[in-house]
Structure formats: structure tokens, C-alpha cells
Enzyme design. Structure first.
Site, PDB file in Angstrom:
ATOM      1  N   GLU A 248       0.733  -1.424   0.100  1.00 44.60           N
ATOM      2  CA  GLU A 248      -0.039  -0.101   0.088  1.00 44.60           C
ATOM      3  C   GLU A 248       0.961   1.112  -0.147  1.00 44.60           C
ATOM      4  O   GLU A 248       1.489   0.961   0.975  1.00 44.60           O
ATOM      5  CB  GLU A 248      -0.901  -0.063   1.184  1.00 44.60           C
ATOM      6  CG  GLU A 248      -1.491  -0.966   1.227  1.00 44.60           C
ATOM      7  CD  GLU A 248      -3.876  -1.129   0.503  1.00 44.60           C
ATOM      8  OE1 GLU A 248      -3.191   0.594  -0.145  1.00 44.60           O
ATOM      9  OE2 GLU A 248      -4.059  -2.233   1.041  1.00 44.60           O
ATOM     10  N   CYS A 282      -2.485   9.473   3.190  1.00 40.02           N
ATOM     11  CA  CYS A 282      -1.650   8.520   1.686  1.00 40.02           C
ATOM     12  C   CYS A 282      -2.821   9.401   0.491  1.00 40.02           C
ATOM     13  O   CYS A 282      -2.914   8.969  -0.931  1.00 40.02           O
ATOM     14  CB  CYS A 282      -1.681   7.053   1.503  1.00 40.02           C
ATOM     15  SG  CYS A 282      -3.304   6.420   2.201  1.00 40.02           S
TER      16      CYS A 282
HETATM   17  P1  NAD Z   1       8.271   5.262   4.441  1.00 35.89           P
HETATM   18  O1  NAD Z   1       8.502   3.615   3.422  1.00 35.89           O
HETATM   19  O2  NAD Z   1       9.534   5.488   5.068  1.00 35.89           O
HETATM   20  O3  NAD Z   1       8.263   3.697   5.774  1.00 35.89           O
HETATM   21  C1  NAD Z   1       7.375   2.810   6.183  1.00 35.89           C
HETATM   22  C2  NAD Z   1       8.246   2.195   7.058  1.00 35.89           C
HETATM   23  O4  NAD Z   1       9.107   1.254   6.701  1.00 35.89           O
HETATM   24  C3  NAD Z   1       8.413   2.125   8.154  1.00 35.89           C
HETATM   25  O5  NAD Z   1       7.778   1.541   9.304  1.00 35.89           O
HETATM   26  C4  NAD Z   1       9.403   2.426   8.492  1.00 35.89           C
HETATM   27  O6  NAD Z   1      10.372   1.788   9.201  1.00 35.89           O
HETATM   28  C5  NAD Z   1      10.089   1.220   6.978  1.00 35.89           C
HETATM   29  N1  NAD Z   1      11.021   0.747   6.241  1.00 35.89           N
HETATM   30  C6  NAD Z   1      12.548   1.684   5.685  1.00 35.89           C
HETATM   31  N2  NAD Z   1      12.898   0.646   4.618  1.00 35.89           N
HETATM   32  C7  NAD Z   1      12.885  -0.321   4.914  1.00 35.89           C
HETATM   33  C8  NAD Z   1      12.913  -1.439   4.206  1.00 35.89           C
HETATM   34  N3  NAD Z   1      14.360  -1.362   3.415  1.00 35.89           N
HETATM   35  N4  NAD Z   1      12.323  -2.143   4.453  1.00 35.89           N
HETATM   36  C9  NAD Z   1      11.174  -2.516   5.598  1.00 35.89           C
HETATM   37  N5  NAD Z   1      10.429  -1.786   5.847  1.00 35.89           N
HETATM   38  C10 NAD Z   1      11.642  -0.630   5.742  1.00 35.89           C
HETATM   39  O7  NAD Z   1       7.568   5.219   4.534  1.00 35.89           O
HETATM   40  P2  NAD Z   1       7.280   6.737   5.664  1.00 35.89           P
HETATM   41  O8  NAD Z   1       7.498   7.964   5.259  1.00 35.89           O
HETATM   42  O9  NAD Z   1       6.800   6.176   7.326  1.00 35.89           O
HETATM   43  O10 NAD Z   1       5.249   6.828   4.784  1.00 35.89           O
HETATM   44  C11 NAD Z   1       4.938   7.670   4.350  1.00 35.89           C
HETATM   45  C12 NAD Z   1       4.176   6.988   2.633  1.00 35.89           C
HETATM   46  O11 NAD Z   1       3.379   6.192   3.207  1.00 35.89           O
HETATM   47  C13 NAD Z   1       3.550   7.983   1.815  1.00 35.89           C
HETATM   48  O12 NAD Z   1       4.329   8.085   0.482  1.00 35.89           O
HETATM   49  C14 NAD Z   1       1.916   7.555   2.227  1.00 35.89           C
HETATM   50  O13 NAD Z   1       1.744   8.010   0.530  1.00 35.89           O
HETATM   51  C15 NAD Z   1       2.607   6.479   2.208  1.00 35.89           C
HETATM   52  N6  NAD Z   1       1.268   5.313   3.096  1.00 35.89           N
HETATM   53  C16 NAD Z   1       0.538   4.579   2.127  1.00 35.89           C
HETATM   54  C17 NAD Z   1      -0.881   4.336   2.932  1.00 35.89           C
HETATM   55  C18 NAD Z   1      -1.740   3.419   1.034  1.00 35.89           C
HETATM   56  O14 NAD Z   1      -2.375   2.809   2.065  1.00 35.89           O
HETATM   57  N7  NAD Z   1      -1.226   3.017   0.571  1.00 35.89           N
HETATM   58  C19 NAD Z   1      -1.434   4.531   3.817  1.00 35.89           C
HETATM   59  C20 NAD Z   1      -0.197   5.340   4.361  1.00 35.89           C
HETATM   60  C21 NAD Z   1       0.739   6.504   4.123  1.00 35.89           C
END
Ligand code: NAD
Length: 482
Positions: A248, A282
């Protein structure tokens, strides 16, 4: 301040808070004050192994429980969640920064999953039958799974993963964002009263923890919510063990304003859709396409709403929008504003970052920047939104669909046939009409087109994504002519 802050935070492994005083820790900061709220331990590979072993042992029995037995535990745990919500709301404001009303909205929405998810039970069904054979389709649990959660809706997005995973018979290890682990720890701790040890666990940690989970051979599915960039890394890592994964990811949702709208009624709702949770949603309205006939009046209404709304500390009763969640996000929004200013865009509201304590940013509206500009093409994930003008419906649809993203969209207008016609042509996973509330329900699938994701959460499709499909062909009589 929430009383939930008064006890230490740690991983929850094998049914209890994991005591590891020698662990390195991360400081969790209140984004409105920049003060330290708590610290949480950083998981090591050894911690991950302990959690995976406990989850695998729990799976052996939990997966054999009937749907009704599992569902009954989910519903009972929902009563405890209901009781905990007032305290959780305060903790959520403290660690995430959102306004108290938005925290209640997040928790109340999560409650729906506890209360109604059990009604979605995927039943065994006969998918083919002839005189001699009957073929039954069913879903079996996958095994140990992991949830990787972002910081914008840390509770709701975690519950969207935990409850479907476990009601389908899997066990799950949650990895919250390093910015917002506190509510996650307290909720998973509470859940231990209702589920056998190892069914639901949580690990806190730094950026190493996600990759350790995605590459782990003992984990069968990853449910990831976060940015598109990280989603790509997750997909690549899961490929090595051919894990199932659901992604997502980011979005750049369009809000389409038809010429026949009632401006005073619709503008406040589109305003909410753009700025709710300080734009860190998001499926926030991230590009607002306004018909030329109403552009000036609509733009004026949006600008005056932005100038009036209170941005402040989430717990203050008149605050509508809190700070950004973290410094990294704050710097990113500052960069978007600077770039827009550098490119000569006009600001209808905001457009100037003040030096403050706390990661506050002004509600910013950009007036008709070029379609190719970064503020139109990328996802800022903060309180800045461009207004764009349209005239011709075909051209509008081309512009809206000309995006690598396809998460959601909204169409506003009084000619409902036209609203539906346009809505059906948008390449997005969830299309709303005349509603900003971004209604999410356990029954409604949520997933993105294109680079907004793979697979979906929620709805029957999301729920069965937590299972392994099996078709079993049953002969109706023993036969000798093999
Ligand atoms: P992010 O991708 O930086 O982090 C998300 C999660 O992934 C965190 O828990 C982080 O610690 C973890 N992570 C970081 N590197 C990783 C790796 N290499 N492997 C596995 N996990 C890893 O995102 P964010 O800044 O926390 O959130 C914002 C983003 O999330 C925005 O782009 C937003 O649109 C998206 N988002 C999408 C939805 C949806 O349902 N489509 C919902 C909410 C947020």
C-alpha cells in the site's frame, strides 16, 4: 498527558513485554514540542529470531482454531480496545502530532475492524461440479506474517493488518515506524489478554529491522504500507524467498471540481480532504482540478479557510491541524515550498515556513502552477496543495490519469450522472463522489493502481490475501478405472 506513558515501552514477544535493559534505544519525540516522550529498544537479529520462533510455535495451534473461535477473540479484544481509546487518543496525539479530533477519528475507524471484520468470513464454496466430481475452493492460513507500518496513521494501518491476519489463522509480527511505536506497543500489549503467546507480537527498531523481516525465510507474508520507494525495496527483498506481499504505497490523488458545485458548501469539504492530518494522508486531495467557471470563487474560499484554521498543538481544543510528524518530513515540505517560490508560483495561502519549536508548517495553497511542476507531479505528504484549472472534460481526464500513481480520487458536482461518468474513467483504486470523509470500512477493498501498490487490504479480496487458496477436487464415488 496519557497515563499509558508511565510504564516503559519495549517489544512484545511471546506474550509479554520483552525485558532487555542492555539494548540500544531510540528516543521518541513529541513533534509539537520536540521533547522526548519515551525511549524504545532497537531490535537486533537475535530479537527477530525470538519473535519468529514464538510466532511459528503459536501458528501450529492458532491455525487449527475454528473461524468462530478466532472471531470471538477478536470481538472480545475490541471491547478492551474501546475502553483504552481515551488514553490511546492522548498518546497518539503526543507521538504523531495530530489534532485530538483526528486521533479519535483514527481510533473510532479502527474500532470498526474489531466489531465487524468477523462478518466477512470467506466460506468454502463449490466452484465446479459435474456428475462425478465436486471442486471446493478454500483458503488456508499462510503462516508467520509481518506488518510494516508508517507513521501517519500508526494505529489504523496496524489494525488493518493485525486483525485480518489473525482472523485468517496466521500469526503476525508488527514493525511500527521508528517515529510512532508507542500506541502500537500498548495495543499489542493489551491484545495479549485475548490471544495465545506469539499470535500477535511487536518489535521496535531502526531502519535495519524492516529488511530483516522481509528477508527472513521463516516469514511467509509481508503487509507493507509506506512510500513507493521503500515498497520497491520490500518487493525486491521478498522475491528472494518468494514471500507473499501486499504493498500500500504513495498516492497523488486528484479532486475534481465540476462547474455546478455549490462553492460555500463544497470548498470546506475539499479543504478538509487536502489538509486532514496536516496533509499526511495517503489519499489526501493532492491535486485539486477546478472548473474555470468556479475557479476564482473556489480559490478564494479555500484561501480564506486556510488563513482561518488553527494549526497548533494537537491536544489544544481549538486546534484543527497539528505539526508534521518528524523533522525529515518538515524539511521535505520546506523544500517543496522553497522550490515553488523559486519557480515563481503564486501562493494563495501560506508559503512561508516560520522558525518555531515543533515541526509546524503553514497551510499552503499554490495557484495554478504548471502541470509539469514538482508540486503537481509528486507527493509532498504535508499541508501544501496546488489548485489547477480545467475547461474540457477529456483534457481533464488525461491530466488526472497522467500520473505514475493511482491510489484514490474524488469528484464533486451536482450532476450525478456526469460525476459518475468522470469517476468511472479515473485510474485509481478508490473513487469517492461528493464526500471528503475518505470513508474506510472493513468491507471496502483499498489498494492502488500503478505505482500506488500491489494487491489490496480490506474487503473480501484483502482478507483472502491473508490466505493460501486451495482447490480440492472430490470424486463423488470411489472409482476403479484409473
Ligand atoms: P516509509 O516508506 O519511509 O516507511 C514505511 C515503513 O517502512 C516504516 O515502518 C519504515 O521503518 C519501514 N522501512 C524503511 N525502510 C525499509 C526497508 N528497506 N525494508 C522494509 N521496511 C522499511 O514511509 P513513511 O514515510 O513512514 O510513510 C509515508 C508514505 O506512506 C507516503 O508515501 C504515503 O503515501 C504512504 N502511505 C500509503 C498508504 C496506503 O494505504 N497506500 C497509507 C499511508 C501512507
Amino acid at each position: 498527558m496519557s497515563s499509558l506513558l508511565q510504564r516503559p515501552f519495549s517489544h512484545v514477544i511471546d506474550g509479554k513485554l520483552f525485558d532487555d535493559e542492555s539494548a540500544k534505544t531510540i528516543l521518541i519525540v513529541n513533534p509539537a514540542t520536540e521533547e522526548t516522550l519515551a525511549n524504545v529498544p532497537i531490535a537486533t537479529r537475535d530479537t527477530v529470531e525470538k519473535a519468529v520462533q514464538s510466532a511459528a510455535a503459536a501458528f501450529a495451534t492458532w491455525s487449527k482454531w475454528s473461524w468462530d473461535e478466532r472471531a470471538s477473540r477478536v470481538r472480545k479484544s475490541g471491547e478492551a480496545f474501546r475502553d483504552l481509546k481515551p488514553q490511546l487518543a492522548m498518546l497518539l496525539v503526543a507521538e504523531q502530532g495530530k489534532a485530538l479530533g483526528a486521533a479519535h477519528y483514527e481510533l473510532d475507524t479502527a474500532q470498526e475492524w474489531f466489531d465487524r471484520l468477523h462478518q466477512l468470513q470467506p466460506k468454502e464454496k463449490v466452484v465446479y461440479e459435474n456428475d462425478s466430481t465436486r471442486v471446493i475452493e478454500r483458503y488456508l492460513p499462510l503462516g508467520v506474517s509481518a506488518a510494516i507500518v508508517p507513521w501517519n496513521f500508526p494505529v489504523l494501518l496496524m489494525i488493518w493488518k493485525i486483525l485480518p491476519a489473525i482472523i485468517m489463522g496466521n500469526t503476525i509480527i508488527v514493525k511500527p515506524s521508528p517515529f510512532t511505536p508507542l500506541c502500537s506497543v500498548r495495543i499489542v500489549e493489551m491484545l495479549q489478554q485475548f490471544f495465545p503467546p506469539g499470535v500477535v507480537q511487536v518489535l521496535t527498531g531502526d531502519d535495519s529491522l524492516g529488511p530483516w523481516l522481509t528477508e527472513h525465510p521463516g516469514i511467509r507474508k509481508i503487509s507493507f504500507t509506506g512510500s513507493t520507494a521503500t515498497g520497491r525495496l520490500v518487493a525486491r527483498s521478498c522475491a528472494a524467498t518468494l514471500k507473499r506481499f501486499t504493498l500500500e504505497l504513495g498516492g497523488n490523488d486528484a479532486s475534481i471540481i465540476m462547474p455546478d458545485i455549490d462553492v460555500p458548501k463544497v470548498a470546506p469539504r475539499v479543504f478538509q480532504a487536502a489538509f486532514f492530518n496536516s496533509g499526511q494522508t495517503c489519499h489526501a486531495a493532492k491535486r485539486i482540478y477546478v472548473h474555470e467557471d468556479v475557479y476564482d470563487r473556489f480559490a478564494q474560499a479555500m484561501a480564506s479557510l486556510a488563513k482561518q484554521a488553527k494549526v497548533g498543538r494537537g491536544e489544544e481544543s481549538d486546534t484543527v491541524f497539528g505539526p508534521l510528524n518528524n523533522k525529515m518530513q518538515h524539511d521535505k515540505i520546506a523544500e517543496f515550498i522553497d522550490q515553488s517560490r523559486g519557480e515563481g508560483h503564486t501562493f494563495l495561502a501560506g508559503g512561508k515556513m516560520e522558525q518555531t519549536t515543533g515541526y509546524f508548517a503553514p497551510l499552503t495553497i499554490v495557484d495554478r502552477p504548471p502541470e509539469a511542476s514538482r508540486i503537481v507531479q509528486e507527493e509532498p505528504f504535508g499541508p501544501i496543495v496546488p489548485l489547477l484549472q480545467w475547461t474540457d472534460e477529456e483534457d481533464l481526464i488525461r491530466r488526472v490519469n497522467d500520473s505514475p500513481y493511482g491510489l484514490g480520487a474524488t469528484v464533486w458536482g451536482t450532476d450525478l450522472d456526469r460525476v459518475e461518468r468522470v469517476g468511472r474513467r479515473i485510474e485509481a483504486g478508490l473513487v469517492w463522489t461528493n464526500q471528503e470523509r475518505m470513508d474506510q470500512h472493513p468491507e471496502v477493498a483499498f489498494g492502488g493502481f500503478k505505482q500506488s501498490g500491489i494487491g489490496c487490504e480490506n474487503g473480501m479480496a484483502g482478507l483472502t490475501g491473508w490466505g493460501q487458496i486451495q482447490c480440492i477436487a472430490l470424486l463423488k464415488a470411489p472409482t476403479n478405472d484409473l
